[in-house]
Every structure is written in C-alpha cells, then in structure tokens.
Write a protein that holds these residues in place. Structure first.
Motif, PDB file in Angstrom:
ATOM      1  N   TYR A  16       1.318  -0.694  -0.553  1.00 35.53           N
ATOM      2  CA  TYR A  16      -0.137   0.436   0.291  1.00 35.53           C
ATOM      3  C   TYR A  16       1.021   1.234  -0.452  1.00 35.53           C
ATOM      4  O   TYR A  16       0.633   2.143  -0.521  1.00 35.53           O
ATOM      5  N   GLN A  17       1.671   1.079   0.840  1.00 35.80           N
ATOM      6  CA  GLN A  17       2.805   1.740   0.559  1.00 35.80           C
ATOM      7  C   GLN A  17       3.762   2.317  -1.009  1.00 35.80           C
ATOM      8  O   GLN A  17       3.654   3.652  -0.631  1.00 35.80           O
ATOM      9  N   THR A  18       3.747   1.659  -1.248  1.00 37.53           N
ATOM     10  CA  THR A  18       4.542   1.338  -2.573  1.00 37.53           C
ATOM     11  C   THR A  18       3.269   2.553  -3.598  1.00 37.53           C
ATOM     12  O   THR A  18       3.288   2.837  -4.259  1.00 37.53           O
ATOM     13  N   LEU A  20       1.063   4.452  -2.975  1.00 40.06           N
ATOM     14  CA  LEU A  20       0.916   5.620  -1.921  1.00 40.06           C
ATOM     15  C   LEU A  20       1.464   6.350  -2.969  1.00 40.06           C
ATOM     16  O   LEU A  20       1.467   7.666  -3.306  1.00 40.06           O
ATOM     17  N   LEU A  21       2.573   6.386  -2.981  1.00 40.34           N
ATOM     18  CA  LEU A  21       4.169   7.053  -3.119  1.00 40.34           C
ATOM     19  C   LEU A  21       3.854   6.882  -5.024  1.00 40.34           C
ATOM     20  O   LEU A  21       4.173   8.411  -5.188  1.00 40.34           O
ATOM     21  N   PHE A  22       3.432   5.550  -5.456  1.00 48.65           N
ATOM     22  CA  PHE A  22       3.690   5.971  -7.177  1.00 48.65           C
ATOM     23  C   PHE A  22       2.504   7.118  -7.202  1.00 48.65           C
ATOM     24  O   PHE A  22       2.594   7.512  -8.641  1.00 48.65           O
ATOM     25  N   MET A  24       1.570   9.529  -5.935  1.00 48.63           N
ATOM     26  CA  MET A  24       1.998  10.680  -5.542  1.00 48.63           C
ATOM     27  C   MET A  24       2.443  11.363  -6.664  1.00 48.63           C
ATOM     28  O   MET A  24       2.806  12.834  -7.196  1.00 48.63           O
ATOM     29  N   PHE A  25       3.865  10.655  -6.502  1.00 47.13           N
ATOM     30  CA  PHE A  25       4.286  10.749  -8.042  1.00 47.13           C
ATOM     31  C   PHE A  25       3.769  10.942  -9.308  1.00 47.13           C
ATOM     32  O   PHE A  25       4.439  12.267  -9.697  1.00 47.13           O
TER      33      PHE A  25
END
Length: 72
Positions: A16-18, A20-22, A24-25
């Motif tokens: 989930y963190q990966t 979310l960061l993707f 956002m990027f």
C-alpha cells in the motif's frame, strides 16, 4: 495484536505504501507538466534575466564597495 500479526501484515502495508507513493509521484508529474502552469513556470524560469536588466539599470547612479553595499 501481537508481533506475529504485525509481521503478517508487513508485506501488505509495504504494498500500500508503494502504491500510494507511486500515485503521488504521478500526481506531481501531472501537476508539473500541466498546460495551465506552463506560462507561470516559463515566467519564473526567465525571471533571472529580468532581474539582471532591472539591477543593471538601477545601479547606474550608485557605487558599491567590495561587499556589495551601496556607498553614500
């Protein structure tokens, strides 16, 4: 919730963190390259040249010491 439960959830949380960061990027890239902001970013990019023109015209009548301060 003990330690073994947290260890079992760790791969899911990392996924989930990966994700979310993707997202956002992708959002940041879309924001930076949107056509609505192109004129603003171009103006900001060229502002350094505008400042040189203004500074050279404004400092014609004043002398500066070695530190850059205006002399009286």
């Amino acid at each position: 919730m003990d330690f073994s439960t947290l260890e079992a959830l760790k791969p899911t949380l990392i996924s989930y963190q990966t994700l979310l960061l993707f997202v956002m990027f992708i959002g940041l890239v879309a924001w930076a390259y949107s056509t609505r902001r192109k004129s603003k970013f171009d103006a900001i990019a060229n502002s350094i040249f505008d400042d040189e023109d203004k500074a050279s015209g404004a400092s014609l009548g004043t002398e500066q010491d070695r530190a850059g301060a205006n002399k009286e």
